[in-house]
Write an enzyme that holds these catalytic residues in place. Structure first.
Site, PDB file in Angstrom:
ATOM      1  N   LYS A 108      47.797  35.842  29.412  1.00  0.00           N
ATOM      2  CA  LYS A 108      47.105  35.602  30.677  1.00  0.00           C
ATOM      3  C   LYS A 108      45.607  35.848  30.569  1.00  0.00           C
ATOM      4  CE  LYS A 108      47.817  40.185  32.807  1.00  0.00           C
ATOM      5  NZ  LYS A 108      46.393  40.537  33.027  1.00  0.00           N
ATOM      6  N   ASP A 109      45.176  36.609  29.555  1.00  0.00           N
ATOM      7  CA  ASP A 109      43.750  36.871  29.340  1.00  0.00           C
ATOM      8  C   ASP A 109      43.125  35.910  28.341  1.00  0.00           C
ATOM      9  OD1 ASP A 109      43.824  39.070  31.067  1.00  0.00           O
ATOM     10  OD2 ASP A 109      44.391  40.440  29.448  1.00  0.00           O
ATOM     11  N   THR A 155      43.722  46.358  43.369  1.00  0.00           N
ATOM     12  CA  THR A 155      43.904  45.227  42.465  1.00  0.00           C
ATOM     13  C   THR A 155      42.560  44.587  42.184  1.00  0.00           C
ATOM     14  OG1 THR A 155      44.925  43.047  42.139  1.00  0.00           O
ATOM     15  CG2 THR A 155      44.391  43.662  44.402  1.00  0.00           C
ATOM     16  N   SER A 157      42.538  41.499  40.857  1.00  0.00           N
ATOM     17  CA  SER A 157      42.941  40.100  40.687  1.00  0.00           C
ATOM     18  C   SER A 157      42.726  39.327  41.979  1.00  0.00           C
ATOM     19  CB  SER A 157      44.415  40.031  40.268  1.00  0.00           C
ATOM     20  OG  SER A 157      44.946  38.735  40.469  1.00  0.00           O
ATOM     21  N   ARG A 159      43.866  36.361  42.437  1.00  0.00           N
ATOM     22  CA  ARG A 159      45.162  35.735  42.702  1.00  0.00           C
ATOM     23  C   ARG A 159      46.051  36.647  43.542  1.00  0.00           C
ATOM     24  NH1 ARG A 159      49.798  36.957  40.577  1.00  0.00           N
ATOM     25  NH2 ARG A 159      48.762  38.251  38.997  1.00  0.00           N
ATOM     26  N   ARG A 160      46.142  37.923  43.150  1.00  0.00           N
ATOM     27  CA  ARG A 160      46.995  38.843  43.892  1.00  0.00           C
ATOM     28  C   ARG A 160      46.462  39.110  45.289  1.00  0.00           C
ATOM     29  NH1 ARG A 160      47.232  42.621  38.672  1.00  0.00           N
ATOM     30  NH2 ARG A 160      49.061  41.754  37.618  1.00  0.00           N
ATOM     31  N   ARG A 177      39.727  49.256  38.105  1.00  0.00           N
ATOM     32  CA  ARG A 177      39.632  48.907  36.690  1.00  0.00           C
ATOM     33  C   ARG A 177      40.041  50.092  35.839  1.00  0.00           C
ATOM     34  NH1 ARG A 177      36.151  45.448  34.639  1.00  0.00           N
ATOM     35  NH2 ARG A 177      37.421  45.785  32.786  1.00  0.00           N
ATOM     36  N   GLY A 178      40.112  49.867  34.542  1.00  0.00           N
ATOM     37  CA  GLY A 178      40.522  50.899  33.607  1.00  0.00           C
ATOM     38  C   GLY A 178      41.882  50.575  33.026  1.00  0.00           C
ATOM     39  N   ASN A 179      42.315  51.373  32.038  1.00  0.00           N
ATOM     40  CA  ASN A 179      43.631  51.133  31.477  1.00  0.00           C
ATOM     41  C   ASN A 179      44.705  51.550  32.468  1.00  0.00           C
ATOM     42  OD1 ASN A 179      44.201  53.966  31.143  1.00  0.00           O
ATOM     43  ND2 ASN A 179      43.002  53.971  29.260  1.00  0.00           N
ATOM     44  N   VAL A 180      45.952  51.288  32.127  1.00  0.00           N
ATOM     45  CA  VAL A 180      47.029  51.513  33.087  1.00  0.00           C
ATOM     46  C   VAL A 180      47.120  52.970  33.507  1.00  0.00           C
ATOM     47  CG1 VAL A 180      49.533  51.406  33.416  1.00  0.00           C
ATOM     48  CG2 VAL A 180      48.346  49.523  32.276  1.00  0.00           C
ATOM     49  N   ARG A 183      44.354  53.833  35.927  1.00  0.00           N
ATOM     50  CA  ARG A 183      44.615  53.293  37.259  1.00  0.00           C
ATOM     51  C   ARG A 183      45.664  54.124  37.995  1.00  0.00           C
ATOM     52  NH1 ARG A 183      44.338  46.671  36.760  1.00  0.00           N
ATOM     53  NH2 ARG A 183      42.836  46.599  35.063  1.00  0.00           N
ATOM     54  N   CYS A 272      37.106  28.372  34.550  1.00  0.00           N
ATOM     55  CA  CYS A 272      36.800  29.497  35.436  1.00  0.00           C
ATOM     56  C   CYS A 272      38.083  30.210  35.851  1.00  0.00           C
ATOM     57  CB  CYS A 272      36.073  29.019  36.686  1.00  0.00           C
ATOM     58  SG  CYS A 272      34.510  28.202  36.357  1.00  0.00           S
TER      59      CYS A 272
END
Length: 385
Positions: A108-109, A155, A157, A159-160, A177-180, A183, A272
């Site tokens: 997805k990235d 979030t 995103s 999209r979300r 932001r940040g790693n899981v 977060r 984009c």
């Protein structure tokens, strides 16, 4: 002399030749976050299982996308921020950095259009691609509908947040932001503002954090991101050695689904980041591939949805399905929604006013980026033998 991506490095130090034989060695590259390293190791284990005669090393780098943590990625460069430094090393080794044979990406990235030097080598088996709702530790709430008005959903995103604004306009949305683990720590902070987070189920599952998932969201309430849950392997174009290795790793049902999704995004966006959600399913007995998709305006007020199902036996068929669904969405006004998006004004999520209208604050200026420091310092890299 032909121009390569490595030419963009300012004053590159001499290339160091690798002592390992290239005949029985695979140099894997990926990002340095905990989730990325988990994914790097998944690929390493698959290669060594299928080809026990090969040895693999993993080079993990902090990319620009990992370093700029105070802004949503779509506001200052998007998906290319995850790939640029690694792609330089896919062309040739630079200084202490070895030449890579492949790059492991969260699909997805991974941009839908790659530089001419590279290609998508394969797509691996997909984890459940749905989005996960994660409530604050100790929260009595079990769903988004349960949350009180004004509760903050974390979030980054579009999209979300766009889909959630459409279905849950009583909620607020803030970038996180940040790693899981970072977060989750922000979520669970008793003084924190977040009531819940929206994260990809696949990442939580791979990190052993599935127990934090409150519920999984599914279409039509929440279409997932293109390629979400799958790993994509990027290689040099025409690298037959890598192609032969990756043929044994490729998961065909996942590949057909993701190629259709990526074809749709490429057809609509031209590069984009866009609020596009998808849902695909491939029936291996009938070879029927279905693709449903939606485009939602960032404030959630406009949406188009459509889908199509057809028999698919080749990768070209899958990509044709993506274009077919793209035409259906365009006919309903999907391209008009995308054309109206001002990415400089959605750095902050839309706020719902008392009259039901939406407003957003202007995005702050992007941070200055040092073009002479495309590759991180050796201290920011981790070579795993």
């Amino acid at each position: 002399m032909p121009h390569t991506l490595a030419d963009t490095i300012s004053d590159p130090v001499p290339i160091v030749s690798m002592s390992v034989s290239t005949d029985n060695h695979v140099q894997i590259g990926g990002r340095k976050s905990e989730l990325a390293q988990c994914q790097n190791n998944i690929v390493r284990a698959l290669i060594e299982k299928e080809f026990p005669e090969l040895s693999c090393d993993v080079l993990a780098l902090n990319t620009l996308g990992d370093q700029v943590l105070n802004k949503p990625l779509y506001s200052f460069g998007g998906k290319s921020l995850w790939t640029k430094e690694l792609e330089i090393l896919l062309v040739e080794g630079v200084g202490q950095y070895p030449r890579l044979d492949l790059i492991v990406h969260s699909l997805k990235d991974m941009p839908t259009t790659l530089p001419d030097e590279f290609e998508l080598g394969c797509i691996l088996h997909r984890e459940d691609p749905r989005d996960a709702l994660v409530m604050k530790a100790g929260s009595p709430y079990k769903s988004l509908a349960d949350l009180p008005a004004g509760s903050v959903v974390g979030t980054s995103s579009i999209r979300r947040s766009a889909q959630l604004l459409r279905n849950y306009p009583h909620l607020k949305f803030e970038s996180v932001r940040g790693n899981v683990h970072t977060r989750l720590a922000k979520l669970d902070d008793p003084e924190g503002t977040y009531s819940c987070l929206m994260l990809a189920n696949a990442g939580l599952t791979r990190l052993g954090l599935a127990h934090r998932i409150t519920t999984l969201l599914d279409a039509p309430d929440m279409y997932y991101a293109v390629g979400q849950g799958a790993l994509g392997i990027e290689i040099r174009k025409g690298d037959e050695k890598m192609k032969n290795i990756l043929k044994r790793l490729e998961d065909l049902p996942t590949t057909l689904c993701c190629l259709a999704e990526r074809s749709l995004m490429r057809y609509l966006e031209g590069g984009c980041s866009v609020p596009l959600g998808v849902k695909t399913n491939f029936d291996e007995e009938s070879n029927q591939l279905s693709l449903k998709a939606c485009i939602v305006s960032p404030d959630g007020t406009k949406v188009v949805e459509d889908g199509y199902e057809m028999r698919v036996t080749t990768k070209e068929d899958a990509e044709a399905l993506g274009i077919k669904v793209g035409d259906l969405l365009i006919a309903k006004g999907g391209r008009d929604i995308l054309a109206a998006i001002d990415f400089t004004r959605i750095n902050q999520r839309p706020n719902i006013l008392s009259d039901g209208s939406a407003t957003s604050s202007p995005a702050p200026a992007s941070p200055a980026l040092n073009s002479s420091a495309i590759l991180p310092s050796p201290a920011q890299a981790k070579q795993v033998n």
